[in-house]
Design an enzyme around this catalytic site. Sequence first.
Site, short mmCIF file in Angstrom:
data_model
loop_
_atom_site.label_atom_id
_atom_site.label_comp_id
_atom_site.label_asym_id
_atom_site.label_seq_id
_atom_site.Cartn_x
_atom_site.Cartn_y
_atom_site.Cartn_z
CB SER A 1 -23.51 -32.59 -11.92
OG SER A 1 -24.76 -32.75 -11.30
CD GLU A 2 -25.78 -29.90 -14.80
OE1 GLU A 2 -25.24 -29.89 -15.92
OE2 GLU A 2 -25.96 -30.92 -14.13
CB THR A 3 -25.82 -24.47 -9.17
OG1 THR A 3 -24.79 -25.09 -8.38
CG2 THR A 3 -26.63 -23.53 -8.29
CG HIS B 1 -29.55 -33.85 -12.16
ND1 HIS B 1 -28.72 -33.41 -13.16
CD2 HIS B 1 -28.96 -33.45 -10.99
CE1 HIS B 1 -27.68 -32.81 -12.63
NE2 HIS B 1 -27.80 -32.80 -11.32
#
Length: 274
Positions: A45-47, A74
Amino acid sequence: MKLPLYQVDAFTDRLFGGNYAAVVPLSCWLPDTLLQAIAAENNVSETAFLVEQQPGHFAIRWFSPLAEIDFCGHATLASAHVVFSRDPACQQLTFSAPAVGELELRRGEGGLIQMSAPRLPPVAVSQVPPELLAGLSLPPEEVLVSDQAWFAVYADERAVRSLQADPQLLTRLAPRDVVVTAPGREVDFVSRYFWPANGGLEDMVTGSIHAGLAPLWAERLGRRTLRAYQASARGGYLYCEVADERVLISGHTVLYLEGVIHLPDGLQGAQNAG
């Protein structure tokens, strides 16, 4: 060129729960196109990418597989997990990002990591986009809005858990995402988060939106300390404390993966922070 890579599950105390984020510490910024390519390759979902500016103070940027994100809670907790693990003596650190300023992270009790985020409550709207109402299978009791998302408020947790979202319609609300929320039965409030225009249909656990959700429910429930649950397929618990200007958001984190990214030397042209 080799880059360290970590993957951490955030807002959970068990592996394969909460929301997964990749963390890539850097010695200097790489080109934006390369950061985006790494995030797309990671396909989480995110880096989060970190550059240490001085001891205990890091610049941070977040990328979904599709685009750079202004604020990701997160992945910030996941980044703090990595920094704290690399330096067991460190008890507090600061991340800075253009859109949200400085974020202070602390080791909390019982293995929690606490993030101090800006207070970003939603406000009332005079007109609700028809794509929002048509894109949710159940009509909300109320709709609010922040810079980040539309807030669809329901009276009952069962509505939040059971509703379905139409990604084609919700994509038309870009750049805003959509959060649905209601009072909880075993927690103070529950939520789900849809972001088809910026990352995927449903985010597993969204720390950043609790900078708006916590003030909303603190006012309605008459207390500043709240326990929240994001009711996604993986699920995650967040512990929130609302102050006058900040929201303290805490959660557990679990390391899943530690590895190395291998890049051809020709891709490593550094640039100044964006």
